[in-house]
Every structure is written in C-alpha cells, then in structure tokens.
Design a protein around this motif. Sequence first.
Motif, PDB file in Angstrom:
ATOM      1  N   UNK A  92      91.262 -13.645   4.120  1.00 49.29           N
ATOM      2  CA  UNK A  92      90.039 -12.886   4.173  1.00 49.29           C
ATOM      3  C   UNK A  92      89.368 -13.169   5.653  1.00 49.29           C
ATOM      4  N   UNK A  93      89.234 -14.400   5.855  1.00 51.97           N
ATOM      5  CA  UNK A  93      88.640 -14.702   7.177  1.00 51.97           C
ATOM      6  C   UNK A  93      89.294 -14.501   8.425  1.00 51.97           C
ATOM      7  N   UNK A  94      90.616 -14.523   8.271  1.00 47.46           N
ATOM      8  CA  UNK A  94      91.608 -14.267   9.138  1.00 47.46           C
ATOM      9  C   UNK A  94      91.433 -12.768   9.722  1.00 47.46           C
ATOM     10  N   UNK A  95      91.215 -11.833   8.613  1.00 48.55           N
ATOM     11  CA  UNK A  95      91.141 -10.409   8.800  1.00 48.55           C
ATOM     12  C   UNK A  95      89.911 -10.328   9.300  1.00 48.55           C
ATOM     13  N   UNK A  96      89.125 -10.655   8.816  1.00 55.57           N
ATOM     14  CA  UNK A  96      87.462 -10.532   9.364  1.00 55.57           C
ATOM     15  C   UNK A  96      87.357 -10.729  10.823  1.00 55.57           C
ATOM     16  N   UNK A  97      88.000 -11.957  11.300  1.00 53.19           N
ATOM     17  CA  UNK A  97      87.855 -12.473  12.717  1.00 53.19           C
ATOM     18  C   UNK A  97      88.588 -11.265  13.669  1.00 53.19           C
ATOM     19  N   UNK A  98      89.577 -11.101  13.025  1.00 58.23           N
ATOM     20  CA  UNK A  98      90.578 -10.083  14.090  1.00 58.23           C
ATOM     21  C   UNK A  98      90.002  -8.985  13.968  1.00 58.23           C
ATOM     22  N   UNK A  99      89.424  -8.100  13.044  1.00 57.18           N
ATOM     23  CA  UNK A  99      88.647  -6.869  13.111  1.00 57.18           C
ATOM     24  C   UNK A  99      87.548  -7.041  13.730  1.00 57.18           C
ATOM     25  N   UNK A 100      86.771  -8.040  13.713  1.00 58.36           N
ATOM     26  CA  UNK A 100      85.440  -8.151  14.353  1.00 58.36           C
ATOM     27  C   UNK A 100      85.647  -8.324  15.899  1.00 58.36           C
ATOM     28  N   UNK A 101      86.796  -9.088  16.176  1.00 56.69           N
ATOM     29  CA  UNK A 101      86.990  -9.383  17.548  1.00 56.69           C
ATOM     30  C   UNK A 101      87.389  -8.167  18.455  1.00 56.69           C
ATOM     31  N   UNK A 102      88.291  -7.410  17.620  1.00 58.34           N
ATOM     32  CA  UNK A 102      88.991  -6.096  18.170  1.00 58.34           C
ATOM     33  C   UNK A 102      87.981  -4.897  18.368  1.00 58.34           C
ATOM     34  N   UNK A 103      86.876  -4.923  17.469  1.00 55.47           N
ATOM     35  CA  UNK A 103      86.179  -3.603  17.362  1.00 55.47           C
ATOM     36  C   UNK A 103      84.578  -3.710  17.558  1.00 55.47           C
ATOM     37  N   UNK A 104      84.341  -5.011  18.425  1.00 53.99           N
ATOM     38  CA  UNK A 104      82.900  -5.474  18.506  1.00 53.99           C
ATOM     39  C   UNK A 104      82.100  -4.577  19.350  1.00 53.99           C
TER      40      UNK A 104
END
Length: 398
Positions: free
Chosen positions: A20-32
Amino acid sequence: MKAKTAQRHEIVVLGAGYAGLSALVQLAARTRKRGNLRVTLVNPYDTFTERLRLHMTATGQETAEMNIPELLEGTGAVFVRGWVTAVDARTRTVRVDDDRVLRYDTLVYGLGSIADTVAVPGVDDHAYTLDSPENAALFAARLACLDDGATVVVAGSGLTGVEAAAEIAERHPGLEVVLLGRHEPGADMHPRAKAYLDAALARLGVRVRARVEVAKVLPDSVELGDGSGIPAAAVLWTSGTRVSPLAAAAGLSVDERGRVVTDSALRSVSHPDVYAVGDAAAIRQGYGVMHGTCQGGMPTGVHAALSILRVLAGKEPKPFRFGFYHTPVSLGRNDAVVQFTRPDTSPRPLVLTGKRAAKYKETVTSAPWPTFSRMKKMPAMGAFWPHGGRYTRIRSAK
C-alpha cells in the motif's frame, strides 16, 4: 460563460504495508502538481510497521520508528488515521471508524493478512501473534517475566516461526524453545540450505517437533492432535494467515481465502476501479498465484500505481510480471541462510550462509524506508527492488 470545473479524481489507498505504501508514494510523487487529483491514505497507525522485524520486537529489541506523515510531507497526499470498517463498491465509498465516509473514484485495496487465530480453539485467548508492534511487545514483556527453564512454544514451522524461535533462543538462552509445525523447517529449501538451518536451530537449543497438528491452546499448555500435550508458559502463533473479510463483504470477486481476484493489471475482475495489492490480492502469474511477501508486495504497489496513471491518461495498463529471487532467513542476529530461488520460489543450488548471509539479509530488509524516500523524490526508482525479485520495468505513464 465560465467553463465548468472538472470534478477532482479521488484515489484512496487502504493500508500502509509494503504494498500500500509503495502505491501511495508512487501516486503522490507522480501527481503532486495535478490539482484535479487527490491521493488519500487510510491506515490505523501513523508509523510504518516493518513486519520483517517483528520477531526482533517480540524479543525486546528496539527497531527504527518510521513516521508516515513525515514521509508524505511535500507530496500533497492526505493521511487519514483510522480503521476501515466497510467498503461499498456500489457507491464507491469507504467507511472509517464507523463515522467518517470517504468517496473514491479509484481504490487501492491493500489491507493485508493477519495471523489466523480462529481456526484452532484457544489461540485467540491464550496465544501471542506478530500482527503488530503492540502484539509483539506484549510477547516480549511476557518473555521477560519467565524464569529459566520455562517452555516457550512457537506454533508454525514456516519461515516466520523459524526466525522467531531462533531469536527467542538467542536472546533468552535460559528458556526452552519448542518449534511445532506440520512440516519440517526449511522443507522447501535446497538440502544444503536446510541442513544449515537445522544445525543452527540445534546449536541454539531449539527443539523441533515436525509433522504435528495443534488441536487446542490452553492457558498453560498446547494440546496436539494425537492427544498429547506440551507445557507452555507462552505460545507464539505463526501458523497460517487470513485476510480481512471487507473485500468479500463489498461484493468484490475473491478466491477461497478471501483475496481479491485481479486481472493482469492488478484490477479487480469484478470492479475495475479497484486495484488489489500485496497479501490482499490473488495475483496469478505463469507459475501460479503469488504468495504474500514484501519481496512481491512492493512491486505490486508500484505496478498498481502506474496502471492507474496509464488509465487516467487514456492508455491501457500493462500486465504485471514478477518472479521471486531469494528467501533470506535470519537465525539470530549474526547468522542466517539465504536460499536463492527460481521465479516460482523453487530452490536453486545457490545458498549463502553464516555472517555473510546475515549481512545480506540486513541489507535487503533495511531497504524499504530509504526506497520509499527515493520514490518520493524520483518515482522511477520504483522499478528497483532491493528486496530481490524479477520485475518487468514499466516506464512512465506519460
């Protein structure tokens, strides 16, 4: 006349484990920088739990505390602390602690597994687990109260049980440690790796009883399937896992164990707006359904994130492909065995043992938090797996 503002796309991630945290960090980094999209993480704790180190917590050793809100600073992601109590796939909502309701357009379901304490009578009442730092700390406190000569039973001869039994025996040499299980410890390993594991357990004084079934856990003993019993001042339960019933209750297609059945892009086969990752997902590869480990969990989280971004960009997501690479097993703090594997986890002849293996395992298991931090700054880092594994690299969704 002003153009109508597009509604913000809500992505909600449930669970801050490895996947879950891997998904979250990837999404946050790419959509900030995208104002029309928000990423929200829901987790009952504000710290990341390194489940690979809970056997250390269970023997009174301190481990690093990793704060999730601090990790998410500057990403624009929202952290919601609380327990998920329901998912409504029809209305696309998540209920948190019974009173808060979050709407989602896309859901990442990462509510992983916990110890199965209901299949055997008495486990829930009289045994300890490694489900959380709190549970592990309770077991550590119990061990600290025991007198020399007391018997501690570790039920479950899988790798979690082996690591826990070795850690207890090393940290508390005055205790009698008994490892129980249906199978021999290391049964799936290459003979050389298994021989080393057996010798290490014997050196530590761990008494192994294989090919036995636990019928009941009592306040001061463990009753076996043949009617015999073993006195136990404390029981640590590592035998079997179960997943949250929330996915099945939400109407998602699940397998016989309650895991979300996914397509090749990790989408629910019944609800394509839901992606399932880690232990919560039944992910089929060419060699069969993946088993849950952080080695495979982190890549599933990254792949789900990139699949979501491809869909939002109007593209088709790519299939997930993953093969396992190794099985590192600690045998106390300065000893270990590392079994290198084929993609389906079957053993290769290559084995690493002793202090070199301990250093190898320490290197790969210390990687999650630095990896998450690098993902936040350079999301493409998600393609590199210090935990080991063969993963098809996915380029940016742009």
